[in-house]
Write an enzyme that holds these catalytic residues in place. Structure first.
Site, PDB file in Angstrom:
ATOM      1  NE  ARG A   1      -4.354   1.605   1.557  1.00 22.33           N
ATOM      2  CZ  ARG A   1      -4.887   2.623   2.246  1.00 22.33           C
ATOM      3  NH1 ARG A   1      -4.406   2.924   3.433  1.00 22.33           N
ATOM      4  NH2 ARG A   1      -5.878   3.309   1.745  1.00 22.33           N
TER       5      ARG A   1
ATOM      6  CD1 TRP B   1     -11.794  -6.222  -0.385  1.00 24.44           C
ATOM      7  CD2 TRP B   1      -9.882  -5.897   0.739  1.00 24.44           C
ATOM      8  NE1 TRP B   1     -11.588  -4.859  -0.256  1.00 24.44           N
ATOM      9  CE2 TRP B   1     -10.428  -4.637   0.416  1.00 24.44           C
ATOM     10  CE3 TRP B   1      -8.674  -5.928   1.458  1.00 24.44           C
ATOM     11  CZ2 TRP B   1      -9.821  -3.423   0.771  1.00 24.44           C
ATOM     12  CZ3 TRP B   1      -8.075  -4.733   1.823  1.00 24.44           C
ATOM     13  CH2 TRP B   1      -8.642  -3.503   1.482  1.00 24.44           C
TER      14      TRP B   1
ATOM     15  CG  HIS C   1      -1.667   5.199  -0.835  1.00 24.03           C
ATOM     16  ND1 HIS C   1      -2.448   5.651   0.209  1.00 24.03           N
ATOM     17  CD2 HIS C   1      -2.453   4.351  -1.543  1.00 24.03           C
ATOM     18  CE1 HIS C   1      -3.653   5.095   0.135  1.00 24.03           C
ATOM     19  NE2 HIS C   1      -3.674   4.290  -0.917  1.00 24.03           N
TER      20      HIS C   1
ATOM     21  CG  HIS D   1      -8.299  -4.059  -2.432  1.00 25.91           C
ATOM     22  ND1 HIS D   1      -9.314  -3.162  -2.676  1.00 25.91           N
ATOM     23  CD2 HIS D   1      -7.243  -3.300  -2.022  1.00 25.91           C
ATOM     24  CE1 HIS D   1      -8.886  -1.931  -2.440  1.00 25.91           C
ATOM     25  NE2 HIS D   1      -7.635  -1.984  -2.049  1.00 25.91           N
TER      26      HIS D   1
HETATM   27 FE1  CCH Z   1      -6.411  -0.334  -1.634  1.00 27.97          FE
HETATM   28  N1  CCH Z   1      -7.362   0.183   0.108  1.00 27.97           N
HETATM   29  N2  CCH Z   1      -7.662   0.883  -2.678  1.00 27.97           N
HETATM   30  N3  CCH Z   1      -5.358  -0.687  -3.321  1.00 27.97           N
HETATM   31  N4  CCH Z   1      -5.092  -1.405  -0.536  1.00 27.97           N
HETATM   32  C1  CCH Z   1      -7.053  -0.267   1.362  1.00 27.97           C
HETATM   33  C2  CCH Z   1      -6.094  -1.198   1.701  1.00 27.97           C
HETATM   34  C3  CCH Z   1      -5.211  -1.747   0.781  1.00 27.97           C
HETATM   35  C4  CCH Z   1      -8.717   1.578  -2.173  1.00 27.97           C
HETATM   36  C5  CCH Z   1      -9.030   1.739  -0.827  1.00 27.97           C
HETATM   37  C6  CCH Z   1      -8.400   1.064   0.213  1.00 27.97           C
HETATM   38  C7  CCH Z   1      -5.625  -0.193  -4.561  1.00 27.97           C
HETATM   39  C8  CCH Z   1      -6.769   0.505  -4.933  1.00 27.97           C
HETATM   40  C9  CCH Z   1      -7.693   1.005  -4.042  1.00 27.97           C
HETATM   41  C10 CCH Z   1      -4.038  -2.135  -1.063  1.00 27.97           C
HETATM   42  C11 CCH Z   1      -3.548  -2.055  -2.360  1.00 27.97           C
HETATM   43  C12 CCH Z   1      -4.158  -1.349  -3.388  1.00 27.97           C
HETATM   44  C13 CCH Z   1      -7.925   0.350   2.307  1.00 27.97           C
HETATM   45  C14 CCH Z   1      -7.905   0.126   3.809  1.00 27.97           C
HETATM   46  C15 CCH Z   1      -8.769   1.174   1.599  1.00 27.97           C
HETATM   47  C16 CCH Z   1      -9.875   2.037   2.156  1.00 27.97           C
HETATM   48  C17 CCH Z   1      -6.811   0.953   4.500  1.00 27.97           C
HETATM   49  C18 CCH Z   1      -6.741   0.683   5.993  1.00 27.97           C
HETATM   50  O1  CCH Z   1      -7.775   0.893   6.662  1.00 27.97           O
HETATM   51  O2  CCH Z   1      -5.674   0.283   6.477  1.00 27.97           O
HETATM   52  C19 CCH Z   1      -9.481   2.149  -3.256  1.00 27.97           C
HETATM   53  C20 CCH Z   1     -10.740   3.004  -3.114  1.00 27.97           C
HETATM   54  C21 CCH Z   1      -8.864   1.792  -4.409  1.00 27.97           C
HETATM   55  C22 CCH Z   1      -9.352   2.150  -5.758  1.00 27.97           C
HETATM   56  O3  CCH Z   1      -8.999   1.583  -6.753  1.00 27.97           O
HETATM   57  C23 CCH Z   1      -4.530  -0.512  -5.445  1.00 27.97           C
HETATM   58  C24 CCH Z   1      -4.451  -0.082  -6.912  1.00 27.97           C
HETATM   59  C25 CCH Z   1      -3.614  -1.224  -4.712  1.00 27.97           C
HETATM   60  C26 CCH Z   1      -2.280  -1.786  -5.114  1.00 27.97           C
HETATM   61  C27 CCH Z   1      -1.963  -2.121  -6.341  1.00 27.97           C
HETATM   62  C28 CCH Z   1      -3.499  -3.000  -0.039  1.00 27.97           C
HETATM   63  C29 CCH Z   1      -2.371  -4.017  -0.207  1.00 27.97           C
HETATM   64  C30 CCH Z   1      -4.242  -2.752   1.126  1.00 27.97           C
HETATM   65  C31 CCH Z   1      -4.081  -3.427   2.489  1.00 27.97           C
HETATM   66  C32 CCH Z   1      -3.213  -2.591   3.411  1.00 27.97           C
HETATM   67  C33 CCH Z   1      -3.046  -3.196   4.787  1.00 27.97           C
HETATM   68  O4  CCH Z   1      -2.564  -2.463   5.662  1.00 27.97           O
HETATM   69  O5  CCH Z   1      -3.365  -4.364   5.013  1.00 27.97           O
END
Ligand code: CCH
Length: 287
Positions: free
Chosen positions: A44, A187, A48, A171
């Site tokens: 993540r 997820w 970002h 996700h």
């Molecule tokens: Fe995402 N993401 N993401 N995401 N994401 C969150 C967590 C992860 C969105 C929203 C969220 C991508 C695209 C999107 C990861 C990778 C990717 C969370 C929870 C939200 C909200 C954060 C928390 O509470 O800690 C949205 C909207 C989009 C739209 O497209 C993309 C692209 C990627 C990478 C290629 C990953 C991995 C996580 C898990 C992080 C963790 O701490 O476990």
């Protein structure tokens, strides 16, 4: 090799592989975090750092590591990513020659590979920038919104519909944290292993609104232990997106191939590599 006070020679593949190995070993050592791995939060962080890119102005992207500074570190979307930056600080101390910008992306590459995902080719050469290069808030996607918003955000970076869906397969990893985004839960049932399960579950499970005080999100009817964001659900509500969800649900090899290509593109947005910079593929530690 790289000397303490300066370079004896510029860093090579072996030097970056040594950083990769250090990150992979730290992932194994720190298995008490979350679902057993810092891998998801490192992915993540890399996303970002990259996803602030604006193709029209050439601003943002992984070249700069400007999330080290407020205001960018304080943007709502970046809540919780301090855990990932802090995890990498000892690695930066041990290998001070690597830039934060290359380190964060290398950590994303390493995490995907160590969580049994596809190989992600890596090119080095990102330079750190100062606070003046911080991007404005609002460039990363808002989980409460749907297809129009996703297209606005990802088309701005230069992605198409297929690439948007391929990226969302990330996700399969990690979870939402109520003290970070406000949302809650993972997820998939295997949040530290990359698979195409995100797409399979999205299609196969019955999803209902979760009854709680938190933001609008979905839970699976059967176990109520999995979640989907409104932005995830948009991928099956939109016909053009849904076509790709079906393709990736049916074929993990296709997902891995397309995911590797699109993540490589994401991680390189706006990076001015020197001509003839080699693409390296690092050897996994956890194979
Ligand atoms: Fe995402 N993401 N993401 N995401 N994401 C969150 C967590 C992860 C969105 C929203 C969220 C991508 C695209 C999107 C990861 C990778 C990717 C969370 C929870 C939200 C909200 C954060 C928390 O509470 O800690 C949205 C909207 C989009 C739209 O497209 C993309 C692209 C990627 C990478 C290629 C990953 C991995 C996580 C898990 C992080 C963790 O701490 O476990």
């Amino acid at each position: 090799a790289v000397g303490g006070g300066g370079w004896s020679s510029p860093p090579k593949f072996e030097d970056y592989q040594a950083v990769y190995n250090e990150i992979a070993n730290r992932l194994e050592e720190n298995d008490e975090y979350d679902d057993g791995s810092y891998g998801p939060v490192l992915v993540r962080l890399a996303w970002h750092a990259s996803g602030t890119y604006d193709a029209a102005t050439g601003t943002g992207g992984s070249n700069g590591a400007t999330m080290r500074f407020a205001p960018e570190s304080a943007h709502g979307a970046n809540a919780g990513l301090k855990a990932a930056r802090d995890f990498l600080e000892p690695v930066k101390q041990k290998f001070p020659w690597i830039t934060y910008s290359d380190l964060w992306i290398l950590a994303g590459v390493c995490s995907i590979q160590e969580m049994l995902g596809p190989k992600i080719p890596f090119r080095a050469g990102r330079q750190d920038k100062d606070v003046a290069a911080c991007t404005p808030d609002g460039r990363l996607p808002d989980a409460a919104q749907a297809q129009d918003h996703l297209r606005n955000i990802f088309y701005r970076m230069g992605f198409n519909d297929q690439e948007i869906v391929a990226l969302a397969g990330a996700h399969a990893l990690g979870r939402c944290h109520s003290n970070r985004s406000g949302y809650s839960g993972p997820w998939t049932f295997s949040p530290t292993v990359l698979t195409n399960d995100f797409y399979k579950l999205l299609l196969d499970e019955k999803w209902q609104y979760k009854k709680w005080d938190g933001p609008k999100q979905y839970e699976d009817k059967k176990t109520k232990s999995l979640m989907m964001l409104p932005a995830d659900m948009a991928l099956v509500e939109d016909k053009k997106f849904k076509k790709w969800v079906k393709e990736y649900a049916a074929d993990n090899d296709l997902f891995f191939k397309d995911f590797s290509a699109v993540v490589t593109k994401l991680f390189e947005l706006g990076v001015p590599f020197k001509e003839n910079t080699e693409k390296w593929v690092f050897k996994p530690v956890n194979a």
